[in-house]
Design an enzyme around this catalytic site. Structure first.
Site, mmCIF file in Angstrom:
data_model
loop_
_atom_site.group_PDB
_atom_site.id
_atom_site.type_symbol
_atom_site.label_atom_id
_atom_site.label_comp_id
_atom_site.label_asym_id
_atom_site.label_seq_id
_atom_site.Cartn_x
_atom_site.Cartn_y
_atom_site.Cartn_z
ATOM 1 N N LYS A 20 0.827 -1.211 0.000
ATOM 2 C CA LYS A 20 0.000 0.000 0.000
ATOM 3 C C LYS A 20 0.867 1.269 0.000
ATOM 4 C CE LYS A 20 -2.945 0.976 3.568
ATOM 5 N NZ LYS A 20 -2.707 2.349 4.059
ATOM 6 N N SER A 21 1.867 1.313 0.874
ATOM 7 C CA SER A 21 2.711 2.519 0.940
ATOM 8 C C SER A 21 3.409 2.767 -0.393
ATOM 9 C CB SER A 21 3.785 2.354 2.027
ATOM 10 O OG SER A 21 3.194 2.321 3.281
ATOM 11 N N GLY A 92 -5.103 8.204 5.284
ATOM 12 C CA GLY A 92 -4.173 9.118 5.951
ATOM 13 C C GLY A 92 -2.927 9.343 5.123
ATOM 14 N N SER A 163 7.144 9.728 11.880
ATOM 15 C CA SER A 163 6.068 9.409 10.938
ATOM 16 C C SER A 163 6.587 9.503 9.513
ATOM 17 C CB SER A 163 4.910 10.398 11.144
ATOM 18 O OG SER A 163 4.096 10.417 9.997
ATOM 19 N N GLN A 165 4.707 9.407 7.006
ATOM 20 C CA GLN A 165 3.781 10.253 6.256
ATOM 21 C C GLN A 165 4.206 11.716 6.333
ATOM 22 O OE1 GLN A 165 -0.117 9.323 7.792
ATOM 23 N NE2 GLN A 165 -0.181 7.353 6.736
ATOM 24 N N ASP A 315 1.867 -0.667 12.118
ATOM 25 C CA ASP A 315 0.560 -1.141 11.624
ATOM 26 C C ASP A 315 0.243 -2.577 12.054
ATOM 27 O OD1 ASP A 315 0.073 1.246 10.368
ATOM 28 O OD2 ASP A 315 0.860 0.597 8.433
ATOM 29 N N LYS A 342 -4.494 6.211 14.653
ATOM 30 C CA LYS A 342 -4.543 5.539 13.346
ATOM 31 C C LYS A 342 -5.984 5.588 12.821
ATOM 32 C CE LYS A 342 -0.261 4.696 12.897
ATOM 33 N NZ LYS A 342 0.485 5.392 11.847
ATOM 34 N N ARG A 346 -6.616 2.314 17.880
ATOM 35 C CA ARG A 346 -6.377 0.861 17.790
ATOM 36 C C ARG A 346 -6.094 0.232 19.135
ATOM 37 N NH1 ARG A 346 -3.140 0.623 12.010
ATOM 38 N NH2 ARG A 346 -5.055 0.640 10.779
ATOM 39 N N ARG A 390 -7.547 -2.863 9.599
ATOM 40 C CA ARG A 390 -6.603 -3.785 10.248
ATOM 41 C C ARG A 390 -7.205 -4.437 11.492
ATOM 42 N NH1 ARG A 390 -2.376 -3.043 6.908
ATOM 43 N NH2 ARG A 390 -1.813 -0.901 6.402
HETATM 44 C C1 S3P Z 1 2.470 4.994 6.127
HETATM 45 C C2 S3P Z 1 3.062 5.362 7.297
HETATM 46 C C3 S3P Z 1 2.550 4.975 8.624
HETATM 47 C C4 S3P Z 1 1.561 3.832 8.542
HETATM 48 C C5 S3P Z 1 0.582 3.991 7.424
HETATM 49 C C6 S3P Z 1 1.290 4.118 6.085
HETATM 50 C C7 S3P Z 1 3.054 5.469 4.854
HETATM 51 O O1 S3P Z 1 1.914 6.099 9.212
HETATM 52 O O2 S3P Z 1 0.886 3.691 9.767
HETATM 53 O O3 S3P Z 1 -0.295 2.865 7.366
HETATM 54 O O4 S3P Z 1 2.726 4.922 3.784
HETATM 55 O O5 S3P Z 1 3.884 6.390 4.901
HETATM 56 P P1 S3P Z 1 2.777 7.185 10.055
HETATM 57 O O6 S3P Z 1 3.800 7.661 9.148
HETATM 58 O O7 S3P Z 1 1.825 8.266 10.433
HETATM 59 O O8 S3P Z 1 3.305 6.437 11.234
#
Ligand code: S3P
Length: 437
Positions: A20-21, A92, A163, A165, A315, A342, A346, A390
């Protein structure tokens, strides 16, 4: 709602979808590269489709067929103002990464999301972007969020919250900003963005020392196009891995799984618990570590995992909690504060649902304690998911061992793994659709 029953064993070779990422990044980065990129094995789940639709709405031509998508990128400054606000559903990752990218564009945009995404914190990305002169207004710290076009300037940013993200949003903003931006990380977060940007020719330099990582990026360098073959998702695999570990007479093979060392905490943790997991055919694909895995039924021991594990498998705590519930001694997981923000809280849902399944567990100061037992007496067989994919998948796996359980709002699984139910059933799972009473 779906329900499931106890299984006699989990066996076979499931088809795990693309990561997914990496899938999100495989749309975002080619969309601002200069030329045509072909992406194979992209995850076609709700979250990733929201990212894809966002770029189509900003004028990027994206063609799709069974085996690949083709993205016609036109450079860092080529995105067009979308006609409407951009709706990102539950995602997110789309929200944080797009906030960064769009703050460097010459138009104003508005991001919206579903109920869960609209309650998740967005200042964590808006605040550091403000240091680069971005103009972002949130709604009480969350979506809807308006990004007003402004001239970004480079900055030195210390990441306060670990993070990927946030880091990735900042890197995407810096990519289209004149000058050198530096980002300092004090804890490990997944590094797919750095890996992909480097392979697309971005001027990015990463220096690691014992306790931090410094990333420097020089903006305004155009990206060249590159084809991508997305490896399969380790986080999605984890549900199958734990199903096979906790059920007798199980043996599965997982193929072409991403085994990035900033991401593979779940394998380290399960192996520490005594899991029989073999990593086979280790190789590198598109600069990402990839391997196959063989997993067999195992006698798990309880373990203590420090907060450093949370950085490598944030995750995976819902499914790790299920594994710990079938170990032969207690487990404690430390440092789970981020689990509270999340797709759902969770930590709260893991405890609520485990307790309803009869598991003795508690949280103290964001640490989770699980005291397993040989037999569980279910107190309430409806699992509350708060639309968190999840949580839903983790408790489907719980059901393979102690079912029947009913998983509420299970359509949320489409967020990351639309074929989950069919794949688990092919291997001996007993999941079926059940209408709400
Ligand atoms: C992700 C980073 C994670 C993860 C999310 C996907 C990403 O979040 O929990 O499912 O693709 O960069 P955080 O960066 O907020 O920890």
């Amino acid at each position: 709602m779906i329900s499931n029953l106890i299984t006699q064993g989990i066996n076979g070779i499931p088809k795990i979808p693309g990561d997914k990422s990496i899938s999100h990044r495989s749309i975002i980065i080619p969309s601002i590269a200069n030329g045509i990129c072909e992406i194979k094995n992209i995850l076609k789940s709700d979250d990733v489709l929201h990212t894809l639709n966002a770029f189509r709405a900003m004028g990027v031509k994206i063609l799709e067929n069974e085996s690949k998508i083709i993205i016609y990128g036109n450079g860092l400054d080529s995105l067009k103002k979308p006609k409407n606000s951009i709706y990102l559903g539950n995602s997110g990752t789309s929200a944080r990464l797009l906030t960064g990218l769009l703050s460097s564009q010459n138009f104003t945009s508005i991001l919206t999301g579903d109920k869960s995404l609209s309650s998740r914190p967005m200042e964590r990305i808006a605040d550091p972007l403000t240091k680069m002169n971005a103009k972002i207004s949130t709604t009480n710290g969350s979506l809807p969020l308006t990004i007003i076009s402004s001239n970004l300037k480079p900055a030195n940013i210390d990441l306060k919250i670990p993070s990927a993200q946030i880091k990735s949003g900042l890197l995407l903003a810096a990519l289209n900003t004149n000058g050198e931006t530096s980002i300092t990380e004090h804890k490990i977060t997944r590094d797919h963005t750095e890996i992909m940007l480097k392979s697309f020719g971005a001027d990015i330099e990463v220096k690691k020392t014992d306790n931090k990582k410094l990333i420097k990026i020089y903006g305004k360098k155009e990206l060249f196009p590159k084809n991508i073959d997305v490896p399969n998702d380790l986080s999605s695999s984890a549900f199958f891995i734990v199903s096979a570990l906790i059920n007798n007479n199980s043996n599965i093979i997982l193929k072409n799984i991403n085994n990035n060392s900033t991401r593979n905490g779940i394998i380290l943790a399960l192996k520490k618990m005594g899991a029989r997991i073999k990593l086979l055919n280790k190789r590198i694909n598109n600069n990402e570590n990839v391997c196959d895995m063989e997993v067999s039924s195992s006698n798990l021991q309880g373990c203590e995992f420090g907060p450093e594990y949370a950085d490598l498998m944030i995750d995976e705590y819902p499914i790790l909690s299920i594994a710990a519930s079938f170990a032969n001694s207690p487990s404690v997981f430390h440092g789970l504060k981020e689990l509270r923000v999340k797709e759902s809280d969770r930590l709260k849902l893991i405890i609520l649902n485990l307790q309803n399944c009869g598991v003795n567990c508690k949280s103290e100061n964001n640490d989770l304690y699980i005291y397993p037992s040989k037999n569980y007496k279910i107190k309430k067989n409806t699992i509350q998911t708060d639309f968190d994919h999840r949580i839903a998948m983790a408790f489907c796996v719980m059901g393979t061992k102690i079912g029947p359980l009913k998983i509420k709002d299970s359509e949320c699984i489409n967020t990351s793994f639309p074929t989950f139910k069919d794949e688990l059933n092919k291997l001996g799972g007993n999941i079926f659709w059940k209408k709400l009473l």
